[in-house]
Motif scaffolding. Structure first.
Motif, PDB file in Angstrom:
ATOM      1  N   ASN A 223       0.705  -1.125  -0.063  1.00 30.48           N
ATOM      2  CA  ASN A 223       0.064  -0.042  -0.136  1.00 30.48           C
ATOM      3  C   ASN A 223       1.013   1.234  -0.030  1.00 30.48           C
ATOM      4  O   ASN A 223       0.875   2.016   0.840  1.00 30.48           O
TER       5      ASN A 223
ATOM      6  N   ARG B 225       1.390   5.008  -5.565  1.00 36.07           N
ATOM      7  CA  ARG B 225       0.720   4.315  -6.257  1.00 36.07           C
ATOM      8  C   ARG B 225      -0.655   4.730  -6.541  1.00 36.07           C
ATOM      9  O   ARG B 225      -1.312   5.427  -5.558  1.00 36.07           O
ATOM     10  N   SER B 226      -1.366   4.693  -7.730  1.00 39.41           N
ATOM     11  CA  SER B 226      -2.502   5.200  -8.054  1.00 39.41           C
ATOM     12  C   SER B 226      -3.913   4.354  -7.123  1.00 39.41           C
ATOM     13  O   SER B 226      -3.689   3.285  -6.455  1.00 39.41           O
ATOM     14  N   GLU B 227      -4.948   4.912  -7.116  1.00 41.28           N
ATOM     15  CA  GLU B 227      -5.855   4.457  -6.302  1.00 41.28           C
ATOM     16  C   GLU B 227      -6.232   3.102  -6.900  1.00 41.28           C
ATOM     17  O   GLU B 227      -6.569   2.274  -6.121  1.00 41.28           O
ATOM     18  N   SER B 228      -6.423   3.021  -8.043  1.00 36.48           N
ATOM     19  CA  SER B 228      -6.798   1.836  -8.795  1.00 36.48           C
ATOM     20  C   SER B 228      -5.743   0.681  -8.585  1.00 36.48           C
ATOM     21  O   SER B 228      -6.350  -0.561  -8.323  1.00 36.48           O
ATOM     22  N   ALA B 229      -4.410   0.923  -8.456  1.00 36.23           N
ATOM     23  CA  ALA B 229      -3.437  -0.096  -8.180  1.00 36.23           C
ATOM     24  C   ALA B 229      -3.625  -0.401  -6.792  1.00 36.23           C
ATOM     25  O   ALA B 229      -3.500  -1.548  -6.322  1.00 36.23           O
ATOM     26  N   ARG B 230      -3.720   0.448  -6.005  1.00 39.26           N
ATOM     27  CA  ARG B 230      -3.966   0.025  -4.499  1.00 39.26           C
ATOM     28  C   ARG B 230      -5.034  -0.777  -4.157  1.00 39.26           C
ATOM     29  O   ARG B 230      -4.947  -1.500  -3.552  1.00 39.26           O
ATOM     30  N   ARG B 231      -6.063  -0.547  -4.983  1.00 35.13           N
ATOM     31  CA  ARG B 231      -7.321  -1.233  -4.852  1.00 35.13           C
ATOM     32  C   ARG B 231      -6.990  -2.840  -5.217  1.00 35.13           C
ATOM     33  O   ARG B 231      -7.409  -3.655  -4.633  1.00 35.13           O
ATOM     34  N   LEU B 232      -6.531  -2.741  -6.603  1.00 35.82           N
ATOM     35  CA  LEU B 232      -6.192  -4.091  -6.993  1.00 35.82           C
ATOM     36  C   LEU B 232      -5.311  -4.788  -6.008  1.00 35.82           C
ATOM     37  O   LEU B 232      -5.409  -6.079  -5.922  1.00 35.82           O
TER      38      LEU B 232
ATOM     39  N   ALA C  34      -8.676   2.764  -0.544  1.00 33.90           N
ATOM     40  CA  ALA C  34      -8.662   2.077  -1.544  1.00 33.90           C
ATOM     41  C   ALA C  34      -8.223   0.411  -1.271  1.00 33.90           C
ATOM     42  O   ALA C  34      -8.761  -0.283  -1.850  1.00 33.90           O
TER      43      ALA C  34
ATOM     44  N   TRP D  54     -10.637  -1.864   0.618  1.00 34.68           N
ATOM     45  CA  TRP D  54     -12.017  -1.712   0.268  1.00 34.68           C
ATOM     46  C   TRP D  54     -12.541  -3.226   0.071  1.00 34.68           C
ATOM     47  O   TRP D  54     -13.532  -3.597   0.511  1.00 34.68           O
TER      48      TRP D  54
END
Length: 308
Positions: free
Chosen positions: A47, A51-58, A192, A195
């Protein structure tokens, strides 16, 4: 991988009889501590703020999949290689009937004797709000809310998934619930990344939370109306069910304004009537113990049905 309700009942009885002695804590670390350490290490490694929010969510989804796989595999191996006695012994470590009772009773005793400072200190061990701002009613309300919500998280949901999925089911539930506690927050750092853990914890608690509310209403001989009317007002899709049922059973109001980290949070009110008194906390503990007894009865009936 359903398991005999008799084994789950034996685990529940063992946890109440023995609890979690201090000696166990340094000789055999609790499984939740192991999974918590794994989650913390993964969060620190994956985390990254850059990193981007989408990358952190993935990466959060990948973290959830990893802890589910590790915990499920560990439960499967123990259940596969061990006998029913070992399964019951290990399963007892995933339940919290005794520890929840002890923690809340530690609030009730000083509260009833008028030692507000000690009651604040004790309730601070189980809630996250600013306890120095709480009066006697506020302490009682905080402890009752924690007792009702934790009845699901620490008792009903673990028992539910233990019966439905054996040790793998219990281990997965405890792992996901721990992940939700550690990273399933709405603050920018975790929103993110945590989530997936928060949403999956909500999913795993959908049925148990409603069962927990029903058990409280049965034990308290009331609370059905408050539960049906107010459960959906809670910010959580699950916590409102046992809390609203407890509010209705006691004839008090739970929820409402509360201070967290120096900020006032306006929460919806659950139930109706007066604000809680110190004596209501003792009544809530009695309802809690009766609800646990009803749950044990359900397990015993399930055990007889399992043998047929």
């Amino acid at each position: 991988m359903p398991i005999s309700p008799w084994i789950v009942l034996a685990a529940a009885a063992l946890e109440v009889a023995v609890g979690n002695p201090e000696a166990w804590r340094w000789r055999v670390p609790h499984p939740v501590a192991w999974i918590g350490a794994l989650i913390s290490r993964l969060e620190m490694a994956l985390n990254r703020p850059g990193r981007s929010e989408s990358a952190r969510r993935l990466l959060g989804v990948a973290t959830l999949a990893m802890i589910i796989g590790v915990s499920g595999l560990a439960g499967w191996l123990i259940q596969r290689l061990g006998g029913p006695y070992l399964v019951a012994l290990v399963g007892a470590m995933g339940l919290a009937q005794r520890s929840l009772l002890d923690h809340v009773a530690a609030v009730a005793l000083p509260l009833e004797t008028g030692d507000l400072q000690e009651a604040r200190k004790a309730v601070g061990m189980i809630v996250g709000r600013d306890v120095e701002r709480l009066d006697e009613s506020g302490v009682a309300r905080a402890a009752i809310e924690s007792l009702a919500e934790s009845f699901n998280d620490g008792v009903v949901a673990p028992v539910f998934w233990f019966v439905a999925g054996g040790l793998p089911g219990l281990f997965i539930y405890k792992a996901v619930n721990t992940a939700d506690s550690l990273i399933g927050h709405r603050e920018p750092r975790w929103r993110a990344f945590g989530w997936a853990s928060a949403r999956f914890d909500d999913l795993l608690n959908l049925a148990p939370a409603r069962l927990a509310g029903a058990l409280i209403a049965l034990a308290g001989r009331g609370g059905w109306t408050a539960m049906a009317r107010d459960a959906g007002k809670h910010a959580s899709p699950n916590a409102g069910w046992p809390e609203a049922a407890m509010a209705g059973a006691l004839g008090v109001r739970l929820g409402g304004p509360a201070w967290y980290d120096g900020g006032l949070v306006q929460r919806p009110v659950l139930g109706e009537g007066r604000t809680p008194r110190p004596s209501d906390l003792s009544r809530a503990l009695s309802i809690y113990m009766m609800a646990c007894a009803i749950l044990w009865t359900v397990l015993a009936l399930g055990g007889f049905a399992w043998l047929r």
